[in-house]
Motif scaffolding. Sequence first.
Motif, PDB file in Angstrom:
ATOM      1  N   LYS A   1      29.889  39.930  35.172  1.00 44.91           N
ATOM      2  CA  LYS A   1      31.244  39.897  35.728  1.00 44.91           C
ATOM      3  C   LYS A   1      31.228  39.348  37.144  1.00 44.91           C
ATOM      4  N   VAL A   2      30.271  39.815  37.965  1.00 44.98           N
ATOM      5  CA  VAL A   2      30.169  39.315  39.341  1.00 44.98           C
ATOM      6  C   VAL A   2      29.837  37.833  39.359  1.00 44.98           C
ATOM      7  N   GLN A   3      28.940  37.405  38.455  1.00 46.86           N
ATOM      8  CA  GLN A   3      28.569  35.991  38.405  1.00 46.86           C
ATOM      9  C   GLN A   3      29.760  35.117  38.041  1.00 46.86           C
ATOM     10  N   VAL A   4      30.557  35.572  37.088  1.00 40.37           N
ATOM     11  CA  VAL A   4      31.744  34.803  36.703  1.00 40.37           C
ATOM     12  C   VAL A   4      32.723  34.711  37.865  1.00 40.37           C
ATOM     13  N   GLU A   5      32.891  35.823  38.597  1.00 39.61           N
ATOM     14  CA  GLU A   5      33.789  35.798  39.751  1.00 39.61           C
ATOM     15  C   GLU A   5      33.295  34.836  40.820  1.00 39.61           C
ATOM     16  N   VAL A   6      31.980  34.810  41.055  1.00 39.74           N
ATOM     17  CA  VAL A   6      31.420  33.888  42.061  1.00 39.74           C
ATOM     18  C   VAL A   6      31.628  32.439  41.636  1.00 39.74           C
ATOM     19  N   LEU A   7      31.386  32.139  40.352  1.00 38.03           N
ATOM     20  CA  LEU A   7      31.576  30.767  39.867  1.00 38.03           C
ATOM     21  C   LEU A   7      33.043  30.348  39.981  1.00 38.03           C
ATOM     22  N   GLN A   8      33.943  31.245  39.638  1.00 43.09           N
ATOM     23  CA  GLN A   8      35.360  30.920  39.749  1.00 43.09           C
ATOM     24  C   GLN A   8      35.759  30.677  41.201  1.00 43.09           C
ATOM     25  N   ARG A   9      35.226  31.496  42.117  1.00 42.45           N
ATOM     26  CA  ARG A   9      35.551  31.295  43.526  1.00 42.45           C
ATOM     27  C   ARG A   9      35.007  29.961  44.030  1.00 42.45           C
ATOM     28  N   ARG A  10      33.784  29.613  43.597  1.00 44.57           N
ATOM     29  CA  ARG A  10      33.227  28.319  44.013  1.00 44.57           C
ATOM     30  C   ARG A  10      34.055  27.159  43.489  1.00 44.57           C
ATOM     31  N   GLN A  11      34.464  27.243  42.224  1.00 46.07           N
ATOM     32  CA  GLN A  11      35.277  26.169  41.656  1.00 46.07           C
ATOM     33  C   GLN A  11      36.609  26.048  42.387  1.00 46.07           C
ATOM     34  N   LYS A  12      37.178  27.194  42.751  1.00 42.45           N
ATOM     35  CA  LYS A  12      38.448  27.165  43.476  1.00 42.45           C
ATOM     36  C   LYS A  12      38.266  26.534  44.850  1.00 42.45           C
ATOM     37  N   GLU A  13      37.195  26.890  45.571  1.00 43.20           N
ATOM     38  CA  GLU A  13      36.943  26.301  46.888  1.00 43.20           C
ATOM     39  C   GLU A  13      36.683  24.803  46.776  1.00 43.20           C
TER      40      GLU A  13
END
Length: 257
Positions: free
Chosen positions: A125-137
């Motif tokens: 779950k944390v990894q998915v959140e980090v990937l989503q945040r990176r894609q958003k940035e």
Amino acid sequence: QDGLKQCLAEFRQQLAWVERLDVTLGPVADPVSQNASTSDAVDPENDFQREMSFYRQAQAAVLDALPRLRKLQVPTRRPDDYFAEMAKSDQQMQKIRQKLKSKQEAMERSEKAKQLRAMRKYGKKVQVEVLQRRQKEKKNMLNAVKKYQKGLSDKLDFLDEEPTSSEGNKKGNASQRTKKGPNAKRRYKNQKFGFGGKKKGSKWNTKESFNDVSSFQSKVAHNKGPGKGGRGGKGGKKALNKRPGKRARQKMKNRAR
């Protein structure tokens, strides 16, 4: 009939009560109703009433037998150093211990596996959140770059953004990374390559630069400085920094050998 009569005669042997220890009594009086419950009052289909009847009957027998045993000086209490061997053997108890131990270990393994699954699920779950945040940035930065290239915005704030948490952990704490403006490497690249945009024809003259002659120096432009040859020079001397001819260079090489 003869056998039954013989058994009956054996039952009728007149032995002392301490040898027989038989007590036949009815149930003790019920403390609630203060009446001795008879067999007719007990419902045999009711498990609770049947067990309570057995319990009260045994209680009545104990209350009658204990005084008689004490009168005959028969000990009724277990001594302090009494040793009673267990009904189950040591091998059987060892098997029971091993079974209980194996059951406890299985429960511990199951609990540990459950915790590992929960931690793995949380990590995903944390990894998915980090990937989503990176894609958003990344998406936000690309949009800002496109706006700057199209001239819709003149801000370069996206170049000064802090690195992400994963990259920041490798370089140091967030407090150490916080700086004002870009670092030295970024400034050098900005000075060398600029900020994007059109590069071709950037050194061409424009109308304004063509008409601007404030920095023009005729002596330097036409090689008419002091000590230089030419029509405006003095005495027509050769320049000191002029390259020697081919024959002179060949003589210099021969001398060096």
